[in-house]
Each structure stands twice: as structure tokens, then as C-alpha cells.
Design a protein around this motif. Sequence first.
Motif, short mmCIF file in Angstrom:
data_model
loop_
_atom_site.label_atom_id
_atom_site.label_comp_id
_atom_site.label_asym_id
_atom_site.label_seq_id
_atom_site.Cartn_x
_atom_site.Cartn_y
_atom_site.Cartn_z
N LYS A 186 0.57 -1.12 -0.15
CA LYS A 186 0.02 0.29 -0.11
C LYS A 186 0.74 1.21 -0.20
CE LYS A 186 -4.01 2.23 2.12
NZ LYS A 186 -2.82 3.20 2.86
N ALA A 187 1.79 1.24 0.85
CA ALA A 187 2.69 2.26 0.88
C ALA A 187 3.89 2.50 -0.56
CB ALA A 187 3.93 1.90 2.01
N ALA A 188 3.80 1.56 -0.88
CA ALA A 188 4.34 1.17 -1.95
C ALA A 188 3.99 1.95 -3.00
CB ALA A 188 5.41 0.08 -2.57
N TRP A 189 2.59 1.75 -3.67
CA TRP A 189 1.60 2.32 -4.82
C TRP A 189 1.53 3.27 -4.07
CZ3 TRP A 189 1.05 0.46 -9.09
CH2 TRP A 189 -0.60 1.17 -9.70
N GLU A 190 1.78 4.21 -3.46
CA GLU A 190 1.38 5.57 -3.09
C GLU A 190 2.67 7.03 -3.64
OE1 GLU A 190 -0.15 5.83 0.89
OE2 GLU A 190 -1.62 5.10 0.18
N GLN A 191 3.89 5.77 -3.60
CA GLN A 191 5.64 6.77 -4.28
C GLN A 191 5.56 6.56 -4.88
OE1 GLN A 191 8.11 6.50 -0.55
NE2 GLN A 191 9.45 7.03 -2.12
N GLU A 192 4.96 7.38 -6.24
CA GLU A 192 4.61 6.34 -7.30
C GLU A 192 6.58 6.47 -8.37
OE1 GLU A 192 4.04 7.70 -11.84
OE2 GLU A 192 2.62 8.44 -10.41
N SER A 193 8.12 7.63 -7.41
CA SER A 193 8.84 7.09 -7.84
C SER A 193 9.59 5.93 -7.70
CB SER A 193 9.51 8.57 -7.49
OG SER A 193 9.58 9.26 -5.39
N LEU A 194 8.57 5.16 -6.78
CA LEU A 194 9.65 4.58 -6.18
C LEU A 194 9.88 2.87 -7.14
CD1 LEU A 194 11.29 2.55 -3.76
CD2 LEU A 194 8.18 1.67 -3.08
N LEU A 195 8.96 2.83 -8.33
CA LEU A 195 8.64 2.16 -9.05
C LEU A 195 8.60 2.76 -10.31
CD1 LEU A 195 5.21 1.26 -7.71
CD2 LEU A 195 7.04 0.53 -6.84
N SER A 196 8.75 3.77 -10.68
CA SER A 196 9.11 3.74 -12.09
C SER A 196 11.29 4.02 -12.17
CB SER A 196 9.08 5.92 -11.69
OG SER A 196 9.02 6.43 -11.47
N GLY A 197 11.50 3.70 -11.18
CA GLY A 197 12.49 3.97 -11.73
C GLY A 197 12.74 2.46 -11.97
N PRO A 198 12.30 0.87 -11.93
CA PRO A 198 12.24 -0.63 -12.17
C PRO A 198 11.85 -0.88 -13.56
CG PRO A 198 11.96 -0.49 -10.06
CD PRO A 198 12.03 0.98 -10.01
N ILE A 199 10.83 0.11 -13.67
CA ILE A 199 9.67 0.77 -15.44
C ILE A 199 10.84 0.61 -15.83
CG2 ILE A 199 8.17 1.49 -16.55
CD1 ILE A 199 7.27 -0.41 -14.80
N LYS A 200 11.80 2.20 -15.99
CA LYS A 200 13.18 2.00 -16.70
C LYS A 200 13.86 1.07 -17.23
CE LYS A 200 12.17 7.21 -15.41
NZ LYS A 200 12.60 7.98 -14.52
N VAL A 201 14.32 0.75 -15.61
CA VAL A 201 15.56 -0.43 -16.09
C VAL A 201 14.79 -1.15 -17.32
CG1 VAL A 201 17.30 -1.78 -14.61
CG2 VAL A 201 16.40 0.31 -14.04
N LEU A 202 13.72 -1.81 -16.43
CA LEU A 202 13.38 -2.75 -17.32
C LEU A 202 12.98 -2.73 -18.85
CD1 LEU A 202 11.96 -5.97 -16.86
CD2 LEU A 202 9.67 -4.81 -16.74
N LYS A 203 12.73 -1.43 -19.16
CA LYS A 203 12.62 -1.05 -20.67
C LYS A 203 13.39 -1.03 -21.43
CE LYS A 203 8.38 1.82 -19.90
NZ LYS A 203 8.10 3.92 -19.77
N SER A 204 15.04 -1.10 -20.36
CA SER A 204 15.95 -0.65 -20.83
C SER A 204 17.06 -2.35 -21.33
CB SER A 204 16.74 -0.94 -19.50
OG SER A 204 17.81 -0.76 -18.56
#
Length: 446
Positions: A197-215
Motif C-alpha cells: 500500500k505504501a509503495a503504490w502511493e510512492q510512484e517514483s519508487l516504482l518508476s525506476g524499475p520500470i525504466k530499468v525493465l525497458k532497457s
Amino acid sequence: MATATLAIPPPIYSPFLDEQCGKIDAKGVSWEGYQRAKLVSAEEVDLLKTLERQGKSQRAATIATQGPTYAKLFIDLLRKLQKVDTVQAVLVGISNMLADPSNLSLFHNLSKQADAKTDDPYGPLTKCLSLQDEFVLLEALRIMGVLISTDPNPIPEGCIAPLLDALSKLTNANPSPARDLAIQVLGAILGSRQIRKAAWEQESLLSGPIKVLKSNPSPQLQYWIILCFWELSFEPYVADSIDKRFDLIAIFVDVARTAAKEKVTRVVMATLRNLLNLAPSSNLNAMLVQKLLPLVKSFSTRKWSDDEVVDDIKYLKEELEGRLENLTTFDEYASEIESGHLSWTPTHESEDFWKENVEKIRFENKGKVVKQLIALLSSARDPLVLAVAVHDIGQFIKYGDDGARKMVNDLGGKIKVMELMSHESGDVKYQALLTVQRIMSHSWTS
């Protein structure tokens, strides 16, 4: 992969930290100086010196008989001490204990002891996150990852935000062992609903792994990242909006198409199954547009070593086939527009489609499709999407009556189409020119 609650601590690999732990362990600490400064007691020094003198097997025997005492000692020392080399040694002591999973409960149960603090063991570990030392930060994160992933008790609320802030900085950092460790720790702690719940509310925490996955990272890093989103996908509120936030389905389908390891495919399929099961109305369109059905049909003919991936592929295939049977050509077209992933499928250039559906496009859901097409002219960055969207607006005007042209003008479409006449893509320019001609023309049969 039927549950996001992990029964055993996931391995958190870091050769860098392991090497540093060995060096720190061998160096030792002059605890007598801390006793003279009255920072530690004589009894605490005796306990510490006992472990220092012992080999690995002897330490294990000592912990087996005095485990609760040592768990409390190490956490108390983290609360009292601030000098970096001492904190490093204490963290290594905790890691040595946690190498044996049977010692996990010794730390989980600390807060229940009569003379313990209510935030034990996490409060003192959280304090380590603010020390200006890379080893202390990373080892504290690794320890917290192992403890949280196996703790049946709630995590003190005051410890969650600093933990996620530290992970967010690292997951958004440049490629490094520290970034990869942070992604592993994130995957470990997301087994907790409280953390999800807390992680979902912190978008920057999850945007980093998404960028890595795209690379296009290594298969192992792909797996760690996708595991994070698999755990999140068990929450209905996440399943409902995760594709809108991160365009996740397109990314995951692309990863699955090229995955080199079965475990990567397995966790992708498990995540997509959750999304379709928990929030079909939010995710079906994107799955159909991204051609997930042909992909799982292809996967269903392969041999897989894991029964769970076979079950997930079968579920996705049957569900998507069943839902696709009930969709009309217009429904499929509307799904594509809704997803924002446009391509030159036959529908866009079919004269029969536009003649049969132009009125439905104009009036159904108050012209939702037209509004979405016009919105894409501003929001889309992919030239292919822009070219198809502006083409479809031209088709809508061509096969519609005066009301279609007025509708596009009233929604601001004319200005947006004209702006695209100077786009760097030749295809976008060409389609924009044709559509402007139709907007400006009084002949609706041309």
C-alpha cells in the motif's frame, strides 16, 4: 505463483556486500574503549568478545543457546552507537545470525519483550539508513528486506517511509550493484500488504524499475523487477490502474516475447493473470491490442518445466478467447483507441468499417472515441500512434456529415491537427495534411 506472501526469506544476492562483511568480520572492534566511555556495559563486551573469539561452528552453537540475548544486544547497540565502523560490525553480526533462518523469529519477537522498544528491531535499523556510509546503508537495507519479508507482525509505520525513500533513490540511480540490491530488497518487502500500500502511493519508487525493465536488462534483473509488480498485482486497486500508470501490459508482453529464461515468462504470465482476473475492464483492451492472445496460444504449444506457468497460460488463453468472441469489430476498434497503442491494422483503412460505424463513433458514449483520438494528438509521442490517430479523425470526417466536422472543431481537433503539419515525421505530416483538407473542405464525399 498463487500468493504474494513469502514463507521463507528470498535470497538477496550481493557479492559486494558479502566480501565487505568478511573483511569487517575479520577486523574486529575494540569494544573495551566503548566500555570505558560507558557506551556499552561489561556484560555486553563479554558477549561480543565471546563471539569474536569463536569460529563459525562455535558461534552457531553459542547463538543456539543465547540467541534472544544476542538479537537484543545487536539491536540495542544500533540504537546507542553512531560511529560508522562500529555500526558496520554490528550489522555484520546480525547478518551472521540471519544466515540461519531459524534465528529470524529472534528478531521478529524483540518488540514483545518486556524491556524492548516498540519499534524493535526496525527503528534502530532505520536509523542506519541516514548514516553517510554505503556499506551501512546497503547492509541495513538487506537485513530489513530479509526481516520484513518473513515477519508476521505489522511493521512500525514510522519506519516505512524512510525505508521506501532510501529504496527509491537507489532504484532510480545509475546501473550499479547498489541499484540491483535495492530492487531485490523491494521485491522482498512487497510480500507485505502493508508495504504494498505504501509503495503504490510512492510512484517514483516504482518508476525506476520500470525504466530499468525497458532497457533490456539481464534475465536475472528482469525477474527481480517483474517479481515486484507481480506482488503488487494482488491488490485490486493496483490491478485496476497499474497499466494506466506505467503502460505495464505493453512492456510485459514485449518482455515475454523475447524472454530468455522460463522463470521470467512464468512471473510475467502470473502477473498478467492477476490483472485480467482482478480488473478485466481495465486491462482487457490493452491485452487484446498488444496481441497477448496470439502469444499465449503460441506458448500453449511449448513444453514448460513448471506446472504453474502452464496453468497461467491456459487461463489467459481461455479467458481472452471467451471475451474476444463477444466483441464486435467496433468493440475491438474502441479497445485499441482506449489503449492508446495504435497501429495500421486493417480496420483503420476499411471503407466498410467507417461507413458502418461512423454514427456509432460519433454518438456512442457521447463521442468517447473521437475525444480519445483528439486527446492522443497531444499526449502521444510515438509517430505511428500520431499518424494513425490523425488519419482516423480524417476518416471520421470523410464518412460523417457536417456534424462530424463540427464535433472535431468543437473539441479542439482542428488546431491540434494543423499543429501536426509541422511534425518531424513525414507520415504524420502527410496524414495531418489530408485531414486538414477534409476539415476545411465542404465536400464530404471526397
